[in-house]
Scaffold this active site. Sequence first.
Site, PDB file in Angstrom:
ATOM      1  CG  ASP A 271      54.513  21.444  39.601  1.00 60.86           C
ATOM      2  OD1 ASP A 271      55.661  21.313  40.063  1.00 60.86           O
ATOM      3  OD2 ASP A 271      53.522  20.931  40.131  1.00 60.86           O
ATOM      4  CB  VAL A 272      53.364  25.712  34.449  1.00 63.85           C
ATOM      5  CG1 VAL A 272      53.383  26.188  32.999  1.00 63.85           C
ATOM      6  CG2 VAL A 272      52.070  24.953  34.728  1.00 63.85           C
TER       7      VAL A 272
END
Length: 382
Positions: free
Chosen positions: A168-169
């Site tokens: 996600d990051v």
Amino acid sequence: MAPILDGIVVADFSRVLAGPLATVMLADLGADVIKLERPGAGDDTRAWGPPWTERTSAYFESANRSKRSVELDLDDPADRAAARELARRADVLVENFRSGSLEKKGFGYEELAAINPRLIYCSVTGFGSGAGAELPGYDFLVQALGGLMSITGEPVGDPMKVGVALVDVLTAKDAVAGILAALYERERSGLGQRVEVNLLSSLLGSLANQGANFLATGTAPARMGNTHPSIAPYETLRCRDGILAVACGNDGQFARLAATVGAAELAGDPRFATNPDRVRHRAVLVPLLEERLAGHDAGEWSRRLTDAGVPAGTVGDVAAGFALAERLGLDPRVRVGGGAMDQVRNPIGFSRTPVTDYRRPPVLGEHTDEVRAALDSPHRRD
């Protein structure tokens, strides 16, 4: 001086992590980020605890500072009209709905581009908008399916996920890069465009040497614990009281390591003279080094090796990481006021337009009235 993205309006239709992380970075850079949330419930992560903060969860607050929250139900005609007006006025729209969902509600890229040709429309999906459109895009699932777990963990035992939602990051950072590039191109063309990122592609793009190793050999890399497939010693080594991280990236560093631990002769040994030699003979080299390292604690070796110019350090926890950044003057914490928890400072430094305006994450629907009032007023795009 005004922040870099001063005057840029971002309609944040995203929730959970990848999308909100992207928009919080834009907010840090000065954009006015207006976060659309479901009435009465809001972003899913408001309920993802513990730990809890004064108003919501630490998880939600990690990705939603400096935004304005508006409660809008896209299934309600009046709310849908307000959201459409926001999209007409916005410079950027970020969404991570299941592929096709927003199109059914009248918020697809083509329809919005018709009323706002300058709109940068960023879609964040799990597996793309084609054959993978129906697959659920959860970080943990992508770590499993995309191969990251297969190279994380000890050789014996189960594959392991990374200790944070890293995919996600990474996807959020890809989204920001795409959005900023599209805004720059818009200065030339006057037109917006659709930007698409997906978790699987961002994961594969981040595999770096491990991805290249697979493409070069056709063999998938395996779990190696803390060792490196192409460099040695670049791993954790056992000392008297625990382990030490050692990262020798060249032959000179290895020679200094050998001398510091009292085994200078290792640098001249043909089995260890060059990095390829050391990789081939890692199983022999590591016990020889650990025999010498057993004479002192990891902290003592960290000091000695650092003084000798060898990249080495003890293995700390998250608290130790923050403490190190503070000792180095990197100021990792910022206060946002209003009783909210501290936030992690934006990692990008600017010489003329530093990130300084950090505001607490919003209460659900806190800015609904003011945003609705603004949307009801006449608007002219210069």
